[in-house]
Design a protein around this motif. Structure first.
Motif, PDB file in Angstrom:
ATOM      1  N   ALA A 226      41.990  17.179  38.480  1.00 36.03           N
ATOM      2  CA  ALA A 226      41.415  16.739  37.200  1.00 36.03           C
ATOM      3  C   ALA A 226      41.939  17.636  36.088  1.00 36.03           C
ATOM      4  N   GLY A 227      43.191  18.061  36.195  1.00 35.65           N
ATOM      5  CA  GLY A 227      43.714  19.010  35.213  1.00 35.65           C
ATOM      6  C   GLY A 227      43.015  20.338  35.442  1.00 35.65           C
ATOM      7  N   CYS A 228      42.825  21.097  34.360  1.00 37.25           N
ATOM      8  CA  CYS A 228      42.145  22.384  34.523  1.00 37.25           C
ATOM      9  C   CYS A 228      40.673  22.136  34.842  1.00 37.25           C
ATOM     10  N   PHE A 230      38.301  24.494  34.728  1.00 39.56           N
ATOM     11  CA  PHE A 230      37.438  25.301  33.851  1.00 39.56           C
ATOM     12  C   PHE A 230      38.024  25.405  32.450  1.00 39.56           C
ATOM     13  N   LYS A 231      37.135  25.634  31.485  1.00 35.57           N
ATOM     14  CA  LYS A 231      37.595  25.947  30.129  1.00 35.57           C
ATOM     15  C   LYS A 231      38.075  27.381  30.122  1.00 35.57           C
ATOM     16  N   ASN A 232      39.086  27.660  29.324  1.00 35.58           N
ATOM     17  CA  ASN A 232      39.464  29.057  29.138  1.00 35.58           C
ATOM     18  C   ASN A 232      38.317  29.791  28.439  1.00 35.58           C
ATOM     19  N   VAL A 233      38.368  31.113  28.536  1.00 44.02           N
ATOM     20  CA  VAL A 233      37.284  31.921  27.950  1.00 44.02           C
ATOM     21  C   VAL A 233      37.653  32.267  26.512  1.00 44.02           C
ATOM     22  N   VAL A 258      46.709  36.399  26.666  1.00 44.21           N
ATOM     23  CA  VAL A 258      45.837  35.710  25.701  1.00 44.21           C
ATOM     24  C   VAL A 258      46.665  34.774  24.834  1.00 44.21           C
ATOM     25  N   HIS A 259      46.176  33.560  24.660  1.00 45.59           N
ATOM     26  CA  HIS A 259      46.809  32.650  23.685  1.00 45.59           C
ATOM     27  C   HIS A 259      45.728  31.858  22.970  1.00 45.59           C
ATOM     28  N   ASP A 260      45.965  31.521  21.736  1.00 47.54           N
ATOM     29  CA  ASP A 260      45.018  30.747  20.924  1.00 47.54           C
ATOM     30  C   ASP A 260      43.602  31.356  20.967  1.00 47.54           C
ATOM     31  N   GLY A 261      43.537  32.669  21.053  1.00 47.39           N
ATOM     32  CA  GLY A 261      42.211  33.324  21.081  1.00 47.39           C
ATOM     33  C   GLY A 261      41.477  33.149  22.404  1.00 47.39           C
ATOM     34  N   GLN A 262      42.221  32.732  23.445  1.00 49.91           N
ATOM     35  CA  GLN A 262      41.577  32.476  24.746  1.00 49.91           C
ATOM     36  C   GLN A 262      42.175  33.326  25.862  1.00 49.91           C
ATOM     37  N   LEU A 263      41.277  33.678  26.778  1.00 49.83           N
ATOM     38  CA  LEU A 263      41.716  34.316  28.008  1.00 49.83           C
ATOM     39  C   LEU A 263      41.828  33.208  29.061  1.00 49.83           C
ATOM     40  N   VAL A 265      41.683  31.070  32.230  1.00 44.62           N
ATOM     41  CA  VAL A 265      40.958  31.167  33.503  1.00 44.62           C
ATOM     42  C   VAL A 265      41.943  31.125  34.680  1.00 44.62           C
ATOM     43  N   GLY A 266      43.076  30.449  34.491  1.00 38.19           N
ATOM     44  CA  GLY A 266      44.104  30.435  35.550  1.00 38.19           C
ATOM     45  C   GLY A 266      44.530  31.859  35.893  1.00 38.19           C
ATOM     46  N   TRP A 267      44.679  32.663  34.859  1.00 43.36           N
ATOM     47  CA  TRP A 267      45.061  34.064  35.057  1.00 43.36           C
ATOM     48  C   TRP A 267      43.926  34.832  35.760  1.00 43.36           C
ATOM     49  N   ILE A 268      42.674  34.578  35.333  1.00 41.55           N
ATOM     50  CA  ILE A 268      41.538  35.269  35.967  1.00 41.55           C
ATOM     51  C   ILE A 268      41.526  34.959  37.467  1.00 41.55           C
ATOM     52  N   MET A 274      42.472  34.394  44.230  1.00 44.37           N
ATOM     53  CA  MET A 274      41.870  33.186  44.813  1.00 44.37           C
ATOM     54  C   MET A 274      42.826  31.987  44.881  1.00 44.37           C
ATOM     55  N   LYS A 275      44.061  32.153  44.444  1.00 45.37           N
ATOM     56  CA  LYS A 275      44.986  31.003  44.531  1.00 45.37           C
ATOM     57  C   LYS A 275      45.224  30.658  46.008  1.00 45.37           C
ATOM     58  N   GLY A 276      45.237  29.373  46.285  1.00 43.34           N
ATOM     59  CA  GLY A 276      45.428  28.926  47.663  1.00 43.34           C
ATOM     60  C   GLY A 276      44.127  28.849  48.448  1.00 43.34           C
ATOM     61  N   LYS A 287      50.221  27.168  42.421  1.00 50.81           N
ATOM     62  CA  LYS A 287      51.102  27.215  41.249  1.00 50.81           C
ATOM     63  C   LYS A 287      50.346  27.626  39.986  1.00 50.81           C
ATOM     64  N   HIS A 288      49.115  27.114  39.836  1.00 50.16           N
ATOM     65  CA  HIS A 288      48.317  27.404  38.643  1.00 50.16           C
ATOM     66  C   HIS A 288      46.852  27.511  39.053  1.00 50.16           C
ATOM     67  N   GLY A 289      46.270  28.693  38.831  1.00 51.89           N
ATOM     68  CA  GLY A 289      44.930  28.976  39.335  1.00 51.89           C
ATOM     69  C   GLY A 289      43.818  28.090  38.798  1.00 51.89           C
TER      70      GLY A 289
HETATM   71  N1  EPU Z   1      48.586  32.392  34.391  1.00 53.95           N
HETATM   72  C1  EPU Z   1      48.608  33.195  35.506  1.00 53.95           C
HETATM   73  N2  EPU Z   1      48.335  32.645  36.722  1.00 53.95           N
HETATM   74  C2  EPU Z   1      48.021  31.331  36.863  1.00 53.95           C
HETATM   75  C3  EPU Z   1      47.982  30.496  35.729  1.00 53.95           C
HETATM   76  C4  EPU Z   1      48.271  31.054  34.499  1.00 53.95           C
HETATM   77  O1  EPU Z   1      48.871  34.396  35.405  1.00 53.95           O
HETATM   78  O2  EPU Z   1      47.785  30.891  38.000  1.00 53.95           O
HETATM   79  C5  EPU Z   1      48.951  32.947  33.104  1.00 53.95           C
HETATM   80  C6  EPU Z   1      50.302  32.405  32.633  1.00 53.95           C
HETATM   81  O3  EPU Z   1      51.361  33.151  33.160  1.00 53.95           O
HETATM   82  C7  EPU Z   1      50.200  32.516  31.138  1.00 53.95           C
HETATM   83  C8  EPU Z   1      48.721  32.323  30.859  1.00 53.95           C
HETATM   84  O4  EPU Z   1      48.033  32.545  32.087  1.00 53.95           O
HETATM   85  O5  EPU Z   1      50.556  33.796  30.720  1.00 53.95           O
HETATM   86  C9  EPU Z   1      48.399  30.931  30.329  1.00 53.95           C
HETATM   87  O6  EPU Z   1      48.803  29.938  31.259  1.00 53.95           O
HETATM   88  P1  EPU Z   1      49.243  28.487  30.791  1.00 53.95           P
HETATM   89  O7  EPU Z   1      50.325  28.595  29.777  1.00 53.95           O
HETATM   90  O8  EPU Z   1      49.505  27.690  32.010  1.00 53.95           O
HETATM   91  O9  EPU Z   1      48.011  27.926  29.983  1.00 53.95           O
HETATM   92  P2  EPU Z   1      46.485  27.841  30.381  1.00 53.95           P
HETATM   93  O10 EPU Z   1      45.719  28.595  29.367  1.00 53.95           O
HETATM   94  O11 EPU Z   1      46.250  28.170  31.808  1.00 53.95           O
HETATM   95  C10 EPU Z   1      46.021  25.761  28.873  1.00 53.95           C
HETATM   96  C11 EPU Z   1      45.209  24.498  28.993  1.00 53.95           C
HETATM   97  C12 EPU Z   1      45.994  23.413  29.691  1.00 53.95           C
HETATM   98  C13 EPU Z   1      47.314  23.182  28.961  1.00 53.95           C
HETATM   99  C14 EPU Z   1      48.088  24.499  28.978  1.00 53.95           C
HETATM  100  C15 EPU Z   1      49.440  24.399  28.297  1.00 53.95           C
HETATM  101  C16 EPU Z   1      42.843  24.993  29.231  1.00 53.95           C
HETATM  102  C17 EPU Z   1      41.703  25.155  30.162  1.00 53.95           C
HETATM  103  N3  EPU Z   1      44.022  24.749  29.778  1.00 53.95           N
HETATM  104  O12 EPU Z   1      46.193  26.270  30.208  1.00 53.95           O
HETATM  105  O13 EPU Z   1      45.207  22.231  29.619  1.00 53.95           O
HETATM  106  O14 EPU Z   1      48.062  22.165  29.587  1.00 53.95           O
HETATM  107  O15 EPU Z   1      47.287  25.485  28.274  1.00 53.95           O
HETATM  108  O16 EPU Z   1      49.354  24.542  26.941  1.00 53.95           O
HETATM  109  O17 EPU Z   1      42.641  25.079  28.017  1.00 53.95           O
HETATM  110  C18 EPU Z   1      43.524  20.991  30.741  1.00 53.95           C
HETATM  111  O18 EPU Z   1      42.810  21.226  29.773  1.00 53.95           O
HETATM  112  O19 EPU Z   1      43.138  20.272  31.704  1.00 53.95           O
HETATM  113  C19 EPU Z   1      44.849  21.573  30.780  1.00 53.95           C
HETATM  114  C20 EPU Z   1      45.629  21.452  31.836  1.00 53.95           C
END
Ligand code: EPU
Length: 331
Positions: A226-228, A230-233, A258-263, A265-268, A274-276, A287-289
């Motif tokens: 379902a895409g992400c 969780f919401k980023n923090v 951090v991007h767009d003022g968000q931490l 959650v994939g990184w957390i 917990m990946k896998g 691939k993406h947490g």
């Molecule tokens: N990162 C990790 N490990 C991971 C995943 C990410 O270290 O497993 C790190 C990346 O290396 C990067 C940072 O976290 O430095 C951000 O990762 P990414 O660019 O993939 O963006 P995101 O914040 O995880 C957000 C949106 C996505 C959107 C992408 C691309 C949310 C919850 N997610 O993900 O939206 O496609 O940016 O701009 O806001 C969605 O909402 O369903 C969604 C997929």
């Protein structure tokens, strides 16, 4: 459902358009979810008005479904009426493009690009419908729906009889993954108008290809999700204590992601190791947490058990409460 009388009213109104005991796993990208007692596609505003009016009079709960890309339906399904919004017209008018709420977002991006309208290329990689994207202020790669929406037309089903209402973007209260439509479930989005700018359509196509490539490179796409999850923090919402925790936990490396003022959650989840991780047939992507995958036959219970493990770990390790982004129905 509640009673045969209510069911009969819906059958009388919609005939063969009304599906009964419809498995929701057919209608969600997660491919998870038990049956909806009743399910229908609404192709016009009148369809929506009739469906909501009958459901309300009969005391039947109803739920508006967009593209099913960000929805998790419980294993027992939904004992009510699912109204899938299927208004799909796309009209280009000068620098604007107006799309029915049920238009696939990627199709709107394609049509805009073909017409030489730029500013929406990033949305080629968004799953789901434009109504759902507007409601959740969906976004990626530094852009959000709020950057391009000029106005939204809604059906206010809270008024009797239901009335259409034209809302400018400023009235929609858009924030990160939020809008007024999440607070006002009786306002059903009918169409969305985007204001874009003129550009060469070939350049639009090139930009779209780049966005698609970027998504394929960074996010999983070969298993249902379902895409992400969780919401980023949002950093502004973190307490001084949590910031302190984060600093120590990551030895300061959090600043680099951090991007767009968000931490993210994939990184957390990555940092938590917990990946896998897997519960039943639901698995956190390698691939993406922030993506939870359905390996085949996953249940909503599997997904939520996994989700709760992640939330507990984030709370224990970082003192951070993470919130689901995915819309939940019956679970
Ligand atoms: N990162 C990790 N490990 C991971 C995943 C990410 O270290 O497993 C790190 C990346 O290396 C990067 C940072 O976290 O430095 C951000 O990762 P990414 O660019 O993939 O963006 P995101 O914040 O995880 C957000 C949106 C996505 C959107 C992408 C691309 C949310 C919850 N997610 O993900 O939206 O496609 O940016 O701009 O806001 C969605 O909402 O369903 C969604 C997929």
């Amino acid at each position: 459902m509640h009673g045969t009388q209510q069911l009969q009213q819906l059958r009388d109104a919609f005939g063969s358009k009304l599906l009964e005991q419809e498995p929701m796993q057919r209608h969600t990208n997660f491919r998870v979810g038990g049956p909806a007692a009743c399910y229908m596609e609404a192709r016009t505003a009148e369809d929506i008005t009739r469906a909501v009016t009958i459901a309300r009079e009969a005391g039947v709960p109803w739920f508006v479904l967009g593209g099913g890309s960000n929805t998790l339906v419980g294993d027992a399904g939904f004992d009510g009426l699912v109204i899938q919004i299927a208004l799909r017209d796309i009209v280009v008018d000068g620098d604007r493009i107006r799309a029915g709420a049920g238009a696939i977002t990627a199709s709107v991006a394609l049509e805009a690009g073909r017409a030489g309208l730029s500013g929406f290329e990033w949305a080629i990689s968004l799953p789901g419908t434009i109504g759902g994207a507007a409601r959740g202020n969906a976004g990626c790669f530094g852009s959000e729906m709020k950057d391009v929406i000029e106005r939204v037309r809604v059906l206010d089903t809270g008024s009797s009889p239901p009335q259409t209402r034209d809302m400018e973007a400023a009235a929609c209260d858009f924030h990160y993954r939020r809008s007024i439509f999440k607070e006002q479930p009786e306002w059903i989005i009918l169409d969305v108008t985007l204001e874009l700018h003129r550009a060469d359509s070939v350049l639009c196509r090139v930009a779209m290809d780049q966005f698609l490539e970027r998504r394929r490179r960074t996010q999983p796409h070969d298993k249902p999700s379902a895409g992400c999850l969780f919401k980023n923090v949002e950093l502004y919402a973190l307490s001084a204590d949590a910031m302190d925790h984060l600093e120590r936990f990551s030895a300061g490396t959090w600043r680099g992601v951090v991007h767009d003022g968000q931490l993210p959650v994939g990184w957390i989840i990555d940092q938590l190791g917990m990946k896998g991780h897997r519960v039943g047939n639901a698995q956190i992507s390698e691939k993406h947490g922030n993506f939870t995958l359905n390996l085949g036959g996953a249940t909503a219970a599997d997904v939520l058990a996994l989700g709760e493990q992640v939330r507990t770990s984030a709370r224990n390790a970082l003192g951070i409460d993470i919130e689901y982004e995915v819309q939940r129905l019956g679970c």
